[in-house]
Design an enzyme around this catalytic site. Sequence first.
Site, PDB file in Angstrom:
ATOM      1  N   GLU A  98      -4.997   3.971   2.475  1.00 19.88           N
ATOM      2  CA  GLU A  98      -3.677   2.667   2.442  1.00 19.88           C
ATOM      3  C   GLU A  98      -2.866   2.492   3.905  1.00 19.88           C
ATOM      4  O   GLU A  98      -3.363   3.016   4.775  1.00 19.88           O
ATOM      5  CB  GLU A  98      -3.006   3.323   2.238  1.00 19.88           C
ATOM      6  CG  GLU A  98      -3.231   4.006   0.224  1.00 19.88           C
ATOM      7  CD  GLU A  98      -2.456   4.783  -0.314  1.00 19.88           C
ATOM      8  OE1 GLU A  98      -2.782   4.741  -2.447  1.00 19.88           O
ATOM      9  OE2 GLU A  98      -1.514   5.345  -0.619  1.00 19.88           O
ATOM     10  N   ASP A 124      -3.056   6.788   4.596  1.00 17.68           N
ATOM     11  CA  ASP A 124      -3.023   8.051   3.886  1.00 17.68           C
ATOM     12  C   ASP A 124      -3.896   7.179   2.565  1.00 17.68           C
ATOM     13  O   ASP A 124      -3.827   7.153   1.712  1.00 17.68           O
ATOM     14  CB  ASP A 124      -1.402   7.563   3.191  1.00 17.68           C
ATOM     15  CG  ASP A 124      -1.614   8.592   2.298  1.00 17.68           C
ATOM     16  OD1 ASP A 124      -1.477   9.347   2.627  1.00 17.68           O
ATOM     17  OD2 ASP A 124      -0.176   8.821   1.375  1.00 17.68           O
ATOM     18  N   HIS A 170       2.589  -4.071  -2.729  1.00 13.71           N
ATOM     19  CA  HIS A 170       1.457  -3.488  -3.561  1.00 13.71           C
ATOM     20  C   HIS A 170       2.294  -2.186  -4.721  1.00 13.71           C
ATOM     21  O   HIS A 170       1.136  -2.478  -5.900  1.00 13.71           O
ATOM     22  CB  HIS A 170       1.403  -2.490  -2.307  1.00 13.71           C
ATOM     23  CG  HIS A 170       0.602  -0.648  -2.787  1.00 13.71           C
ATOM     24  ND1 HIS A 170      -0.522  -0.845  -2.841  1.00 13.71           N
ATOM     25  CD2 HIS A 170       0.993   0.244  -2.997  1.00 13.71           C
ATOM     26  CE1 HIS A 170      -1.348   0.486  -3.170  1.00 13.71           C
ATOM     27  NE2 HIS A 170      -0.227   0.938  -3.256  1.00 13.71           N
ATOM     28  N   GLU A 195      -0.525   1.989   6.442  1.00  7.64           N
ATOM     29  CA  GLU A 195       0.849   2.389   6.062  1.00  7.64           C
ATOM     30  C   GLU A 195       1.233   2.422   7.567  1.00  7.64           C
ATOM     31  O   GLU A 195       0.740   2.188   8.392  1.00  7.64           O
ATOM     32  CB  GLU A 195       1.493   3.403   5.931  1.00  7.64           C
ATOM     33  CG  GLU A 195       0.457   3.490   4.418  1.00  7.64           C
ATOM     34  CD  GLU A 195       1.321   4.681   3.638  1.00  7.64           C
ATOM     35  OE1 GLU A 195       2.190   5.431   3.996  1.00  7.64           O
ATOM     36  OE2 GLU A 195       0.640   5.247   3.131  1.00  7.64           O
ATOM     37  N   THR A 254       2.430   1.888   0.773  1.00  8.66           N
ATOM     38  CA  THR A 254       0.575   0.762   1.075  1.00  8.66           C
ATOM     39  C   THR A 254       1.689  -0.604   1.233  1.00  8.66           C
ATOM     40  O   THR A 254       2.382  -0.611   0.783  1.00  8.66           O
ATOM     41  CB  THR A 254      -0.045   0.310   0.505  1.00  8.66           C
ATOM     42  OG1 THR A 254      -0.960   1.938   0.180  1.00  8.66           O
ATOM     43  CG2 THR A 254      -1.364  -0.704   0.893  1.00  8.66           C
ATOM     44  N   TYR A 290       6.941   4.168  -0.819  1.00  9.95           N
ATOM     45  CA  TYR A 290       6.496   3.616  -1.590  1.00  9.95           C
ATOM     46  C   TYR A 290       7.575   2.133  -1.357  1.00  9.95           C
ATOM     47  O   TYR A 290       7.445   1.432  -2.419  1.00  9.95           O
ATOM     48  CB  TYR A 290       6.256   4.027  -2.909  1.00  9.95           C
ATOM     49  CG  TYR A 290       5.561   3.435  -3.613  1.00  9.95           C
ATOM     50  CD1 TYR A 290       4.368   3.340  -3.786  1.00  9.95           C
ATOM     51  CD2 TYR A 290       6.111   2.978  -5.642  1.00  9.95           C
ATOM     52  CE1 TYR A 290       3.323   2.695  -4.879  1.00  9.95           C
ATOM     53  CE2 TYR A 290       4.802   2.498  -5.785  1.00  9.95           C
ATOM     54  CZ  TYR A 290       3.844   1.885  -5.573  1.00  9.95           C
ATOM     55  OH  TYR A 290       3.160   1.623  -6.813  1.00  9.95           O
ATOM     56  N   LYS A 314      -4.339  12.943  -2.756  1.00  9.39           N
ATOM     57  CA  LYS A 314      -3.124  12.103  -1.240  1.00  9.39           C
ATOM     58  C   LYS A 314      -3.076  13.440  -0.332  1.00  9.39           C
ATOM     59  O   LYS A 314      -3.477  13.109   0.711  1.00  9.39           O
ATOM     60  CB  LYS A 314      -1.319  12.622  -1.881  1.00  9.39           C
ATOM     61  CG  LYS A 314      -2.140  11.404  -2.475  1.00  9.39           C
ATOM     62  CD  LYS A 314      -1.878   9.663  -1.734  1.00  9.39           C
ATOM     63  CE  LYS A 314      -1.269   8.667  -2.624  1.00  9.39           C
ATOM     64  NZ  LYS A 314      -0.841   7.617  -1.665  1.00  9.39           N
TER      65      LYS A 314
END
Length: 435
Positions: free
Chosen positions: A206, A240, A141, A208, A367, A136, A260
């Site tokens: 998301e 994701d 984000h 990433e 993200t 994270y 998720k």
Amino acid sequence: MNWWRTDETHDPARTSWVASAQGHADFPIQNLPYGLFSREGEEEPRLGVAIGEAVLDLRACCEAGLLEAAGADACRAADANRLLALPVERRRALRRRISTLLSDPGWRGTVEGLLRDRAGCTVHVPARIGDYTDFYVGIHHATNVGRQFRPDTPLLPNYKYVPIAYHGRASSIRASGVPVRRPSGQRKPPDADEPVFGPTQRLDYELELGVWIGEGNALGTAIPITGAADHVAGFCLLNDWSARDFQAWEYQPLGPFLAKNFHSTISPWIVTAEALAPFRIAQAPRPQGDPSPLPYLWSEEDQAHGALSLVLEASLSTARMRREGVAPFRLSRGQAAAMYWTVNQMVTHHASNGCNLNPGDLLGTGTISAPGREGCGSLLELSEGGKRPLSLPTGETRAFVEDGDEISFRATAMAEGFVSIGFGECRAMVLAASS
């Protein structure tokens, strides 16, 4: 360590005798990413290297005796795990050898017959992913999302001290092009007393980066920040997918689960850490007043070279847009350098308690959003939780992803004096939920 050093394989003057590699947006001779591919009628996928619009068949190269001194055993395998596990110097030697084969005209007569048309190949998830961890580290984000729930304190106190992460589901990771089935699960409508079960109403993407682990570490041993780069073999793009309504209902007290684990999409080519050496830049200084990382997460070398000069883009194509021939709509564009923690800090923290990482493990950055609305890496941010739907060129609107929508990511590494390289496409279309 010298993980940011360049060599002759990055020379902007180097060209390939493979015609389609000249000026290729993603796969010029300076890139040489690894992937797993198959052609119709083949029982087992094999490893290859993307070069322009072609794939160099590494197993065929081994059979021709072209890679004996540079990791031939790993290149014969039916996945990239052994290749990822090679020590750094052997990975570099293999890269140099492949670069020579594809750039020296003297090798053309021997190698040209070992190229496959990429358009005629099916690409697969390149490695057996033992474990998948999602971080994270995109602070913009985290701030944008946190502000929707905690306007006065969007970031929790631990965010600037510890690289936050959770363990995801490796078995549902799929390569670009594989459709996503809209998941069903529990959600609690705002005006309801009890939850309901059914398809998600707030499906999101998301944006990433994925990080492929190379050499692992033994259980019970840590990875120091000064050696973390030796454990990073390459990178990919990662979507994701998230069911935001499921997540809001289930994430306390243990974090994401069904929101998720139903599907994650990756770009299928492993852009090696060696290929990205020219695009290493300094980590952005922390804002005044932010705490310094704890000593085990701090390295001057990592701060000087730990960020990546990558431009990330996300686009949306609806079913109507495709029918009417309307180009995909760009949702966002931003820099990967917006990450608050470096990849090496992620790896070091992951193993700091003695957790053993293995070749082929995949880490997601979380993200990545850049400052400003144009850099938001999810619809949750762009639509402000659904309050401000986006207007599309066809007159359609989107607050979240709908059935028939196709989300695609692209990334380009750029640095002055070097040839830009790309990651290929990370793309998937959303199908309706199962009945």
